[in-house]
Design an enzyme around this catalytic site. Structure first.
Site, PDB file in Angstrom:
ATOM      1  N   TYR A 102      20.837  27.973  24.161  1.00 42.67           N
ATOM      2  CA  TYR A 102      22.287  27.821  23.954  1.00 42.67           C
ATOM      3  C   TYR A 102      22.838  26.567  24.637  1.00 42.67           C
ATOM      4  O   TYR A 102      23.745  25.918  24.126  1.00 42.67           O
ATOM      5  CB  TYR A 102      23.021  29.069  24.453  1.00 42.67           C
TER       6      TYR A 102
ATOM      7  N   GLU B  98      -1.116  48.751  27.951  1.00 40.67           N
ATOM      8  CA  GLU B  98      -0.495  47.903  26.930  1.00 40.67           C
ATOM      9  C   GLU B  98       0.976  48.215  26.758  1.00 40.67           C
ATOM     10  O   GLU B  98       1.803  47.321  26.660  1.00 40.67           O
ATOM     11  CB  GLU B  98      -1.254  48.068  25.599  1.00 40.67           C
TER      12      GLU B  98
ATOM     13  N   ASP C  31      -4.766  49.695  23.112  1.00 42.31           N
ATOM     14  CA  ASP C  31      -5.096  50.371  21.860  1.00 42.31           C
ATOM     15  C   ASP C  31      -6.475  49.921  21.390  1.00 42.31           C
ATOM     16  O   ASP C  31      -6.916  48.813  21.692  1.00 42.31           O
ATOM     17  CB  ASP C  31      -4.086  49.988  20.767  1.00 42.31           C
TER      18      ASP C  31
END
Ligand SMILES: Nc1ncnc2c1ncn2[C@@H]1O[C@H](COP(=O)(O)OP(=O)(O)O)[C@@H](O)[C@H]1O
Ligand SMILES: [Mg+2]
Lengths: 366, 643
Positions: free
Chosen positions: A99, A195, A247
């Protein structure tokens, strides 16, 4: 405000870059910024150090080139903004920086940046081009890691007991360098990096850290720099072994590899973040048999998963026999599992049975 | 011709449709075959048989001469008079100054412009050689009377049917005679006549014959006709005709006066008269059997060989001997024998075709020429009132006049940004009314079709304020006369459509005119322009002519492509320069802040390099464009052959 030595050095580097451009233009030349290439082609695996390193391919970003002119301009807008941040002693998020540097160019309809996706890579370019750290530029990424465990720390002068963090845990800041964070008293035996947020919550609620004397930390998927740097410091400074629980899918494996030896994109920071000794504790491609996971909790791999897995077979850091077997088994079975699949065996199966067994049996890959 | 076949096809299909819509009546029960009763005797029929005068014929078939409706008749009337003025001035060697005037009688009576059909006066005045008193009645009061039919010479009029037909149209629609004022020179009397036509006899009737005391022209002719016309729907076509006449006749000054509008003048672009068109004798290869017999009948020569030598061009004694030999005729045969014997004439005709004869002289033609075509285009673009084509399909099509509603002036499509002011003027580019036009012209060498010399010229004006997304405007001319009707039936259109303009960086839908901000001028000059009809609206499809037009169009097209490439290059240059300029400001600002200096000198340094770098960069960019263009050029061309 007086600047410390690091800040002075960083500002000096920015000024040198700008001056080199001025010299080139005065001499009638096409000014450029030289930036090390951040792509797989320029990344190599250092077998000895066991980390991913940046090669020495460099790319020149010219101003007088229609395709590069805008990026060249953006590079200096960001450099200027960073210099101002450093000189005023303020640190801000990369979103904020977007910004700060975004505005409309002249009376055109063009903006200096259209999306944050445009400014983020410019920041990384400057980091590598100037050989500085993001922190040194007084920037941080959005924080998304959480930590809990038997340890007391000091954060910017405040003492924080990570044994008393309730259900939310302590948010890991993006800058965790020694001048900001110092470690205090602790009883931890190891660090467990999981995770996902949801799985971390299970471990926290089950007071796993208390039972096991473990520091549990998550990085909301691919762990951000702050989390990775924190894990490295815990490992190096406190000598704690690091276990990674992800995973059972190509993405999970990749996260483990990033923690272990660094990412392709941030290869230049590997030395500061990689933990080559990190151990992969799960979810293994063979756990589905060992832990009798029903096939109805499996997810079919799609074409992208298979392609990615096959690509990983070729990564130099996955050449160990065990890793080849893991990946090949995943490809062969054609299915993947999320950590949550373990809940099929009971909601706390993961904290009470699965992980303790794995640790006890030393069923991990180093 | 495929197009014609298709048209014929449609014709029969229409007939079939009619047949289907009206099924044949049920056959009546078979009656006893009756012997048909005789209805008239040969004698009775003979009482009704009489000569049809050409005037009577015209009355019933005025469309053949271009007087189909009041809008078209208005234009045809003006055109016939102006053509004659220009022809006469050219033949006499006078720089023409012509005034065309249209008066709305309704407006003069009521103060309101006539809507739709009404009475109008058309007057055309020239500073030509004038007409001798004895000739005037026949010129204006007799059809098929003229000086141009019997000669082979490039001229606007051909059949001697023009002005008298207009006079007849006026007489039929308003009952008013044609009014003529003419004077042949200083010190000579000025005659004024009212002439009518006895349509039965095709003979003039002079109603009034006066000598005027004073006339402002030293020499010249003024004709005034009162006709029924439609100015409202016809005016834009008259405007177009006047503009185009000025374009194709840059040696002529034209004043144009219209009801309720300011006088419009097209000053001449050159003080030089066009090269004089020369009269030639017909070439043997172009003569038809019937004409050959007529010519033989008119010949005063003693034998066939003499006849051939005196009546035709390029026939020497030796060639004449060869023809007679090839025809298998006796040397002593008289022309009279040929005129009266079809078999003999046919033998001679075949003999002519079998003999190699040198092409006819071609220096008899008077093309506009490259330089004048360019000047004509420039002054045309400077004076015209329209901002480009205003028809729905971008073309003025007078045949459509009845179908079209009157519409406001067509708004021009957005034009490409004008090049920056400091850009060097490109060769061939003219600035007209604030717009840049690229102008290219090509004049082909003369060629021959069926023994008639002809010459093709093509000019184009590209860019300016012409719309970029419409078909190009095609201006057709024959012997400097604009052809405004029957565009799609014209061989010129055919040749332009068959040219592959994509080779020259224009887009072109299949079987259509190319699309782009362009006006294309095609002029064919010939001692005998082969029109498809007496109203001289469209050029016939002779392969030799089509080919020449295509070759000229291609040559012009190549010049155009070079220009378009150059312009693309310039666009690219300014585009990239503006990208850099945009960013230089930002970079100078940021770097200035970093090193703690004012951004202005930094910006200047950058700008200096910008110019240098763009130049060098452009060269490689140019090479790429060039390469791309070469690739297009290598694409098989649909119709371009090498000479
Ligand atoms: N304005 C004029 N000035 C001089 N001669 C004229 C003028 N108008 C017509 N004539 C003569 O009258 C003849 C007949 O004209 P016209 O009927 O239009 O037939 P065409 O033009 O086909 O010969 C012309 O051939 C020309 O000799
Ligand atoms: Mg005429």
């Amino acid at each position: 405000m007086r600047m410390d030595a690091v800040s002075k050095k960083t500002v000096g580097k920015i000024e040198k870059l700008a001056e080199s451009v001025l010299r080139a233009v005065k001499g009638g030349g096409n000014p450029f910024v030289e930036i090390p290439v951040r792509s797989l082609a320029n990344v190599r695996f250092n077998e000895k150090k066991r980390v991913v390193e940046l090669g020495n391919q460099r790319q020149k970003r010219y101003f007088f080139n229609v395709a590069m002119a805008k990026k060249f301009m953006q590079t200096f807008l960001v450099s200027d903004a960073c210099k101002e941040l450093i000189e005023s002693g303020k640190t801000t998020s990369i979103r904020d920086l977007y910004y700060i540097t975004k505005h409309t160019i002249g009376d055109s309809k063009q903006n200096t940046f259209e999306e944050q996706d445009e400014s983020d890579p410019i920041i990384e370019d400057i980091e590598v081009a100037l050989d500085t750290l993001r922190e040194e530029l007084h920037l941080f990424a959005s924080r998304k890691g959480t930590m809990v465990g038997p340890i007391t720390i000091r954060d910017s002068g405040d003492t924080i007991d990570l044994r008393r963090m309730g259900s939310g845990g302590w948010g890991v800041p993006s800058i965790v360098e020694e001048n900001v964070i110092q470690f205090g008293r602790h009883e931890a035996r190891y660090v467990l990096l999981v995770e996902k947020d949801a799985v971390w919550s299970r471990f926290n609620e089950d007071k796993f850290w208390k039972r096991q004397n473990a520091i549990i930390i998550h990085g909301g998927g691919q762990p951000p720099r702050g989390v990775r740097r924190m894990v490295q410091r815990l490992h190096r400074e406190l000598g704690l072994p690091v276990y990674v629980l992800v995973d059972n899918d190509p993405w999970g494996f990749y996260i483990y590899s990033v923690v272990k030896q660094g990412s392709i994109n941030l290869a230049f920071e590997s030395m500061r973040m990689a933990v080559p000794d990190a151990r992969f504790i799960g979810l293994s491609s063979f756990d589905k048999v060992t832990y009798r996971l029903p096939s109805n909790v499996a997810i079919k791999m799609d074409d992208g998963d298979v392609a990615r897995a096959k690509q990983m077979l070729a990564y130099p850091w996955f050449q160990a026999k065990q890793w080849q077997a893991e990946i090949q088994e995943m490809v062969r079975s054609g299915v993947k599992y999320e950590l949550e699949a373990l809940s099929r065996r009971g909601i706390s199966f993961i904290t009470e049975e699965y992980l303790p067994t794995k640790l006890k049996e030393k069923d991990w890959i180093a | 011709m495929a197009a014609k076949a298709a048209k014929a096809d449609r014709g029969t299909r229409q007939l079939e449709l009619v047949a289907l819509a009206n099924p044949p009546p049920e056959p009546e029960p078979a009656a006893e075959p009756r012997k048909p009763k005789r209805r008239a005797t040969a004698e009775e029929m003979a009482s009704r048989q009489r000569e049809i005068s050409i005037s009577e014929f015209f009355t019933k078939n005025r469309h053949l001469l271009g007087f189909d409706n009041p809008s078209k008749a208005l234009l045809t009337t003006i055109k016939e008079a102006v053509d004659n003025s220009l022809d006469a001035c050219e033949e006499a060697g006078i720089l023409p100054e012509i005034t065309i005037e249209v008066r709305d009688l309704g407006f003069e009576g009521s103060g309101e412009l006539t809507k739709g059909e009404g009475r109008f006066v058309v007057a055309v005045e020239d500073n030509g050689p004038g007409i001798v008193k004895a000739q005037a009645p026949k010129i204006f009061g007799k059809l098929l009377y003229g000086s141009k039919f019997h000669r082979l010479k490039q001229s606007r009029g051909q059949q001697g049917i023009g002005i008298s037909a207009a006079a007849m149209y006026g007489q039929l629609t308003t009952g008013q005679p044609i009014r003529v004022v003419s004077r042949t020179g200083k010190g000579k009397p000025t005659h004024s006549f009212d002439i009518q036509i006895d349509t039965r006899k095709n003979a003039p009737v002079v109603n009034r014959d006066e000598t005027l005391d004073d006339w402002h022209q030293e020499h010249g002719t003024r004709v005034e006709l009162e006709i029924v016309a439609n100015w409202q729907s016809g005016q834009k076509f008259v405007n177009r005709y006047v503009e185009h006449t000025a374009l194709a006749n840059p040696h002529c000054t034209v004043h144009y006066l219209r009801p309720k509008q300011a006088r419009l003048s097209f000053p001449r672009a050159t003080g030089e008269l066009p090269k004089e068109a020369l009269e030639i004798r017909p070439h043997p290869h172009g003569v038809e059997l019937g004409a050959l017999m007529t010519m033989a009948g008119d010949s005063k020569s003693r034998d066939v060989r003499g006849f051939l030598q005196s009546s035709f061009s390029r026939v020497s004694a030796q060639v004449a001997g060869e023809i007679v030999k090839n025809a298998g005729l006796k040397d002593r045969l008289r022309p009279r024998d040929i005129a009266g014997d079809r078999d003999l004439a046919e033998k001679l005709h075949k003999g002519i075709q079998a003999t190699k004869i040198m092409a006819p002289p071609t220096n008899c033609l008077s093309p506009i020429g490259d330089a004048l075509m360019r000047r004509g285009l420039v002054s045309f673009l400077s004076v015209i009132e329209t901002d480009g084509p205003d028809g729905e399909d971008g073309q003025l099509d007078l045949d459509q006049v009845a179908k079209k509603k009157t519409r406001g002036k067509g708004k021009a499509a957005p034009v490409p940004e004008p090049a920056p002011a400091d850009a060097e003027a490109e060769e061939g580019v003219e600035k007209i009314k604030g717009h840049d036009y690229f102008i290219a012209t090509v004049t082909r060498p003369p060629r021959v079709y069926r023994g008639n010399p002809f010459q093709v010229e093509v000019g184009l004006a590209f860019g300016g304020s012409w719309p970029a997304d419409k078909p190009v405007e095609l201006f057709r001319f024959a012997n400097r006369v604009p052809l405004l009707f029957q565009r799609s039936a014209c061989g010129i259109t055919d040749a332009v459509v068959k040219t592959d303009w994509r080779n020259y960086l224009l887009s072109q839908p299949k079987g259509s005119l190319p699309v782009g901000p362009m006006a294309l001028l095609v002029h064919i000059a010939s001692v005998w322009v082969p029109f498809t009809s007496e109203s001289k609206e469209a050029v016939a499809h002779y392969p030799e002519i089509i080919r020449e037009i295509q070759l000229a169009a291609q040559e012009c097209g190549r010049k155009l492509a070079a220009h378009i490439r150059k312009r693309q290059h310039a666009d690219y240059q300014s585009q990239r320069r503006s990208i850099f300029e945009l960013y230089i400001h930002e970079v100078a600002e940021a770097i200035g802040k970093i090193v703690g200096r004012s951004p202005d000198p930094i910006r200047r340094e950058f700008m200096k390099v910008a110019e240098k770098v763009t130049e060098a960069d452009l060269e490689s960019q140019d090479a790429k464009l060039e390469e791309a263009a070469e690739k297009t050029a290598k694409r098989p061309r649909r119709s371009e052959e090498d000479e």
